[in-house]
Design a protein around this motif. Structure first.
Motif, PDB file in Angstrom:
ATOM      1  N   LEU A  80      45.921  55.658  26.548  1.00 42.21           N
ATOM      2  CA  LEU A  80      45.491  54.722  27.580  1.00 42.21           C
ATOM      3  C   LEU A  80      46.540  54.674  28.682  1.00 42.21           C
ATOM      4  N   VAL A  81      46.080  54.652  29.901  1.00 48.45           N
ATOM      5  CA  VAL A  81      46.962  54.562  31.056  1.00 48.45           C
ATOM      6  C   VAL A  81      46.449  53.404  31.890  1.00 48.45           C
ATOM      7  N   GLY A  82      47.338  52.617  32.428  1.00 45.45           N
ATOM      8  CA  GLY A  82      46.870  51.544  33.292  1.00 45.45           C
ATOM      9  C   GLY A  82      48.014  50.720  33.813  1.00 45.45           C
ATOM     10  N   SER A  83      47.803  50.078  34.914  1.00 44.63           N
ATOM     11  CA  SER A  83      48.762  49.142  35.466  1.00 44.63           C
ATOM     12  C   SER A  83      47.998  48.210  36.383  1.00 44.63           C
ATOM     13  N   GLU A  84      48.640  47.131  36.783  1.00 43.42           N
ATOM     14  CA  GLU A  84      47.953  46.182  37.657  1.00 43.42           C
ATOM     15  C   GLU A  84      47.879  46.775  39.055  1.00 43.42           C
ATOM     16  N   MET A  85      46.679  46.863  39.593  1.00 42.65           N
ATOM     17  CA  MET A  85      46.488  47.413  40.921  1.00 42.65           C
ATOM     18  C   MET A  85      45.168  46.901  41.463  1.00 42.65           C
ATOM     19  N   CYS A  86      44.964  47.080  42.739  1.00 49.79           N
ATOM     20  CA  CYS A  86      43.711  46.690  43.362  1.00 49.79           C
ATOM     21  C   CYS A  86      43.181  47.899  44.104  1.00 49.79           C
ATOM     22  N   ILE A  87      41.936  48.257  43.844  1.00 42.61           N
ATOM     23  CA  ILE A  87      41.320  49.394  44.508  1.00 42.61           C
ATOM     24  C   ILE A  87      40.263  48.853  45.454  1.00 42.61           C
ATOM     25  N   ARG A  88      40.346  49.225  46.719  1.00 44.40           N
ATOM     26  CA  ARG A  88      39.408  48.734  47.716  1.00 44.40           C
ATOM     27  C   ARG A  88      38.591  49.886  48.271  1.00 44.40           C
ATOM     28  N   ASP A  89      37.316  49.657  48.424  1.00 43.19           N
ATOM     29  CA  ASP A  89      36.425  50.622  49.056  1.00 43.19           C
ATOM     30  C   ASP A  89      36.566  50.434  50.556  1.00 43.19           C
ATOM     31  N   ILE A 119      38.288  46.075  43.114  1.00 42.04           N
ATOM     32  CA  ILE A 119      38.411  45.986  41.664  1.00 42.04           C
ATOM     33  C   ILE A 119      39.867  45.646  41.372  1.00 42.04           C
ATOM     34  N   VAL A 120      40.114  44.569  40.662  1.00 49.03           N
ATOM     35  CA  VAL A 120      41.466  44.200  40.273  1.00 49.03           C
ATOM     36  C   VAL A 120      41.648  44.613  38.823  1.00 49.03           C
ATOM     37  N   LEU A 121      42.669  45.423  38.574  1.00 47.77           N
ATOM     38  CA  LEU A 121      42.921  45.931  37.232  1.00 47.77           C
ATOM     39  C   LEU A 121      44.074  45.185  36.585  1.00 47.77           C
ATOM     40  N   GLU A 122      43.884  44.856  35.350  1.00 49.85           N
ATOM     41  CA  GLU A 122      44.931  44.235  34.560  1.00 49.85           C
ATOM     42  C   GLU A 122      45.709  45.327  33.825  1.00 49.85           C
ATOM     43  N   PRO A 123      46.936  45.052  33.404  1.00 46.85           N
ATOM     44  CA  PRO A 123      47.680  46.029  32.619  1.00 46.85           C
ATOM     45  C   PRO A 123      46.874  46.466  31.395  1.00 46.85           C
ATOM     46  N   GLY A 124      46.849  47.757  31.129  1.00 44.34           N
ATOM     47  CA  GLY A 124      46.132  48.298  29.982  1.00 44.34           C
ATOM     48  C   GLY A 124      44.695  48.694  30.271  1.00 44.34           C
ATOM     49  N   THR A 125      44.225  48.536  31.512  1.00 46.51           N
ATOM     50  CA  THR A 125      42.864  48.931  31.863  1.00 46.51           C
ATOM     51  C   THR A 125      42.721  50.446  31.704  1.00 46.51           C
ATOM     52  N   PRO A 126      41.735  50.923  30.946  1.00 47.55           N
ATOM     53  CA  PRO A 126      41.558  52.374  30.777  1.00 47.55           C
ATOM     54  C   PRO A 126      41.251  53.066  32.108  1.00 47.55           C
ATOM     55  N   THR A 127      41.917  54.180  32.330  1.00 47.51           N
ATOM     56  CA  THR A 127      41.719  54.966  33.542  1.00 47.51           C
ATOM     57  C   THR A 127      41.515  56.424  33.172  1.00 47.51           C
ATOM     58  N   ILE A 128      41.032  57.185  34.133  1.00 43.41           N
ATOM     59  CA  ILE A 128      40.957  58.639  33.994  1.00 43.41           C
ATOM     60  C   ILE A 128      41.778  59.223  35.137  1.00 43.41           C
ATOM     61  N   VAL A 129      42.613  60.208  34.830  1.00 41.44           N
ATOM     62  CA  VAL A 129      43.450  60.854  35.831  1.00 41.44           C
ATOM     63  C   VAL A 129      42.857  62.228  36.114  1.00 41.44           C
ATOM     64  N   ILE A 130      42.538  62.482  37.379  1.00 39.88           N
ATOM     65  CA  ILE A 130      42.003  63.765  37.802  1.00 39.88           C
ATOM     66  C   ILE A 130      43.132  64.520  38.478  1.00 39.88           C
ATOM     67  N   CYS A 131      43.471  65.690  37.945  1.00 39.39           N
ATOM     68  CA  CYS A 131      44.595  66.481  38.445  1.00 39.39           C
ATOM     69  C   CYS A 131      44.088  67.671  39.243  1.00 39.39           C
ATOM     70  N   GLU A 132      44.346  67.634  40.539  1.00 43.22           N
ATOM     71  CA  GLU A 132      44.078  68.782  41.392  1.00 43.22           C
ATOM     72  C   GLU A 132      45.386  69.563  41.512  1.00 43.22           C
ATOM     73  N   GLU A 133      45.363  70.667  42.257  1.00 43.19           N
ATOM     74  CA  GLU A 133      46.576  71.472  42.380  1.00 43.19           C
ATOM     75  C   GLU A 133      47.721  70.712  43.028  1.00 43.19           C
ATOM     76  N   GLU A 134      47.445  69.922  44.057  1.00 47.77           N
ATOM     77  CA  GLU A 134      48.501  69.274  44.820  1.00 47.77           C
ATOM     78  C   GLU A 134      48.615  67.763  44.619  1.00 47.77           C
ATOM     79  N   ARG A 135      47.684  67.149  43.888  1.00 49.97           N
ATOM     80  CA  ARG A 135      47.740  65.700  43.717  1.00 49.97           C
ATOM     81  C   ARG A 135      47.042  65.279  42.441  1.00 49.97           C
ATOM     82  N   GLN A 136      47.307  64.044  42.048  1.00 46.11           N
ATOM     83  CA  GLN A 136      46.625  63.423  40.919  1.00 46.11           C
ATOM     84  C   GLN A 136      46.011  62.114  41.400  1.00 46.11           C
TER      85      GLN A 136
END
Length: 109
Positions: free
Chosen positions: A6-15, A22-39
């Motif tokens: 599980l990966v997560g931290s408190e953050m806010c994602i705005r459209d 979306i306000v995320l609490e610590p421990g919120t499940p995330t998915i990490v997408i890894c491209e060649e130059e960024r994640q």
């Protein structure tokens, strides 16, 4: 390569087009997408829908579209349905499970 921790931290994602956030609490499940130059780390709670076609899998999240191309994406499709996938990247030499992915792209929408 697939990681099941599980990966997560408190953050806010705005459209950018909407006031919705979306306000995320610590421990919120995330998915990490890894491209060649960024994640890009995307919370699972922002998942909207997915489309599986021959050799292509598109994942739609609030604010993001992830496109995966490759052969035999059925195993990845199954894992994504249970939200057990924590990261997606191109195959590497470290022996990680690649699910036949040959191209990964992430687009902010």
């Amino acid at each position: 390569e697939i990681s099941l921790g599980l990966v997560g931290s408190e953050m806010c994602i705005r459209d950018s087009d909407e006031e919705e956030s979306i306000v995320l609490e610590p421990g919120t499940p995330t998915i990490v997408i890894c491209e060649e130059e960024r994640q890009v780390m995307i919370p699972w709670i922002s998942f909207r829908h997915a489309l599986m076609e021959e050799g292509r899998l598109r994942l739609f999240y609030q604010g993001w579209v992830v496109e995966l191309k490759g052969e035999s994406l059925d195993a990845l499709w199954t894992e994504l349905q249970t939200q057990s996938v924590r990261s997606i990247s191109l195959p590497s030499d470290d022996g990680g499970q690649s699910f036949g992915i040959r191209e990964v792209s992430v687009e902010a929408v």
